[in-house]
Motif scaffolding. Structure first.
Motif, mmCIF file in Angstrom:
data_model
loop_
_atom_site.group_PDB
_atom_site.id
_atom_site.type_symbol
_atom_site.label_atom_id
_atom_site.label_comp_id
_atom_site.label_asym_id
_atom_site.label_seq_id
_atom_site.Cartn_x
_atom_site.Cartn_y
_atom_site.Cartn_z
ATOM 1 N N LEU A 1 50.265 38.865 -9.602
ATOM 2 C CA LEU A 1 51.319 38.158 -8.865
ATOM 3 C C LEU A 1 52.400 39.154 -8.461
ATOM 4 N N PHE A 2 52.538 39.378 -7.169
ATOM 5 C CA PHE A 2 53.553 40.311 -6.674
ATOM 6 C C PHE A 2 54.822 39.551 -6.321
ATOM 7 N N PRO B 1 55.976 43.657 -10.269
ATOM 8 C CA PRO B 1 57.317 43.509 -9.708
ATOM 9 C C PRO B 1 57.433 44.047 -8.271
ATOM 10 N N ALA B 2 58.112 43.267 -7.441
ATOM 11 C CA ALA B 2 58.365 43.668 -6.047
ATOM 12 C C ALA B 2 59.793 43.246 -5.737
ATOM 13 N N SER B 3 60.591 44.163 -5.232
ATOM 14 C CA SER B 3 62.026 43.898 -5.100
ATOM 15 C C SER B 3 62.418 43.264 -3.772
ATOM 16 N N GLU B 4 61.500 43.280 -2.789
ATOM 17 C CA GLU B 4 61.863 42.737 -1.474
ATOM 18 C C GLU B 4 60.958 41.560 -1.098
ATOM 19 N N ARG C 1 59.017 48.486 7.285
ATOM 20 C CA ARG C 1 60.280 48.813 6.624
ATOM 21 C C ARG C 1 60.288 48.420 5.148
ATOM 22 N N LYS C 2 59.813 47.200 4.867
ATOM 23 C CA LYS C 2 59.935 46.678 3.499
ATOM 24 C C LYS C 2 58.749 47.080 2.629
ATOM 25 N N LYS C 3 58.742 48.339 2.250
ATOM 26 C CA LYS C 3 57.605 48.885 1.512
ATOM 27 C C LYS C 3 57.518 48.328 0.090
ATOM 28 N N ASN C 4 58.614 47.771 -0.399
ATOM 29 C CA ASN C 4 58.607 47.193 -1.741
ATOM 30 C C ASN C 4 58.577 45.669 -1.723
ATOM 31 N N SER C 5 58.163 45.118 -0.593
ATOM 32 C CA SER C 5 58.085 43.657 -0.525
ATOM 33 C C SER C 5 56.825 43.177 -1.228
#
Lengths: 343, 343
Positions: free
Chosen positions: A36-37, A61-64, A78-82
């Motif tokens: 689960l991201f 964990p994903a911050s975006e 742009r949102k590489k941590n989504s």
């Protein structure tokens, strides 16, 4: 098998995604692990007080989060941590087998083409929703919107990809492939369909059943309906919109009289059964075919059951080897059709 | 006003055509005269024993019939004494004001373009069926199949023609014109719709309401939905097909249980009311807009009531001066839009 879920995508995320995952872990085979991201704290809150096999449910964990009002391709870049991009990347990196998201359709398509990328020699990946038909099965529309301007060779490959999916996931033997057209006769069509018709006729490895008029979509006579993404999008949304409008009109009529209200109440189980048949949550989601790994776009308003069904669908897609079969079919088609016949 | 009916066109010809004409002569204004083109003996048999104003119902003998399995343009060129060609010719020769036929769609279109001919500067005539919407009115699809490959200027003129019709025949003030597209956002679309969008935005004399997704067709938010004939055909047939499939599925569910059967029987008037709302025979037919005179394509399975409604629609079309208004709008658009903005 590892399935990568975008836990933050869709109207009911993350709760519905988490609940769908829990349902799946309960009933599906033990070899399925779900990643689960998303936002760790939010996901943990959704899991609070629930029992589940911790070794088969991993929080990544994903911050975006990519939202529906962002320009899709730019957001994906742009949102590489989504949550969406990281889930897609897990499939691209061969860590996971299938990526599932109920987030923005455009962004899911961009994840498919930009991150997971096309299978070698596939011209264009295609979004391929499944519509319930009158024979109790499903009919696939391919493409339903990923490619609004198409060339004949794209449609030829859509036929191959759709056939592979329907055979391996839905268990349809020799799926009947129709070409969406403005008449049944072979000579009908616009420039695109007129050029595509003889190519499909000559294509080996699929069962070409001729032109399919839009009114035949739900007849069950066709398992796969091949079309450019613009007309496919019209077909998909018109089918959804008409079903909704008819239901709404009927409801208004029933509620407008005492007889109608009473009759409607008595016949309620029949209405419920119809609703279930037409229910997208029963289908799962729309696969994006033609990319190097499983991608399933779940409906934006998916509830837990819809996510559960999308996960089940992903499992079948991976077990059936749909990606590999598509790669092989396109390669074979390239030798036989593209060079000799399409030229 | 003289209306030229192809008495031999459609599944129920000539009886349904004759009966529809008789209904119309009873209830419509006295200035309407109907010419029935077809086999004199057959028409006389249909009229046997019936009373009608003989001065307002004239039989025009025609020795040939164009069938649905003939190549349309060739049949129209060859069968100069067919009921369809002679009826169309009466309009082309300014003897009659509107031509109505339930015969082969392709042949009716050919009669429009080859015999009655395009209005000056109209790029392409368009077939323009009307769909019942949730607000109790109708929404026009233009074009629904006459032109499968279109250019932006065609669609601009479809917007003008559709607006003129909806205003003058359906009495809609400032009809809302939508562009059929794969998303609501202005930047969405295929090559054709992306090029057409700014032209419609700049076009004077119409109310452009932006992109219309296929699912919005029946919402009533749009009075005219502009599209190329391929996508328009998909939209029209998908709407018809889905409505039929849903009704059929519901019937199966109702009949499958005792509760359903009883509830369905009690709620019967509500189902009948819905059926009436969705009934094409209530609408009349699909006008062919952009030719030098009225042309109405009635549904192939039209009954007497459908012909009656097509005749009533023809009367409104002639009285409203739709042809003249279209000619004026296209001329104005030519000066303002085609040269300055499209040019």
């Amino acid at each position: 098998m590892i399935l990568a879920l975008d836990a933050m995508g869709g109207d009911n995320a993350p709760q519905a995604v988490v609940d769908g995952a829990l349902l799946a872990l309960e009933s599906l085979k033990k070899d399925v692990t779900i990643w689960l991201f998303g936002d760790e704290e939010q996901i943990k809150n959704c899991l609070a007080g629930k029992t589940y096999p911790a070794d088969r449910l991993v929080i990544k964990p994903a911050s975006e989060v990519i939202t529906c009002d962002e320009a899709p391709a730019a957001a994906v870049r742009r949102k590489k941590n989504s949550s969406m991009v990281l889930a897609a990347k897990a499939v691209a990196d061969r860590e996971a087998d299938c990526f599932i998201s109920a987030g923005s359709t455009g962004a899911v398509l961009s994840c498919g083409t930009l991150i997971i990328r096309r299978i070698k020699d596939v011209q264009r990946p295609a979004l391929s929703p499944l519509i319930p038909n009158l024979q109790g099965g499903h009919t696939m529309i391919i493409d339903a919107g990923a490619n609004v301007d198409c060339k004949p060779l794209y449609l030829v490959q859509f036929a191959q990809m759709g056939s592979a999916y329907m055979e391996l996931v839905e268990g349809v033997k020799e799926p009947a492939v129709g070409l969406l057209n403005n008449g049944e006769e072979a000579e009908k069509g616009n420039e695109l369909t007129k050029e595509t018709y003889p190519l499909l006729q000559a294509l080996e490895g699929i069962q070409f059943a001729g032109n399919c008029e839009a009114r035949e979509l739900m007849s069950g006579d066709f398992d796969v309906v091949v079309t450019d993404g613009f007309a496919g999008n019209v077909l998909l949304k018109s089918t959804e919109g008409t079903a909704k409008a008819i239901t709404s009109m009927l409801k208004t009529e029933l509620m407008g009289s005492i007889r109608g209200t009473i009759g409607g109440a008595i016949a309620k189980p029949a209405f419920a059964a119809l609703k279930k048949k037409m229910d997208y949550t029963e289908v799962g989601g729309a696969p994006l075919l033609g990319v190097n790994g499983g991608v399933i776009k779940a409906h934006g308003s998916s509830n837990a059951k819809a996510f559960f069904n999308a996960i089940r669908q992903a499992q079948k897609l991976v077990e059936g080897g749909v990606t590999e079969k598509i790669a092989a079919a396109v390669q074979a088609g390239k030798t036989v059709s593209a060079e000799e016949k399409i030229g």
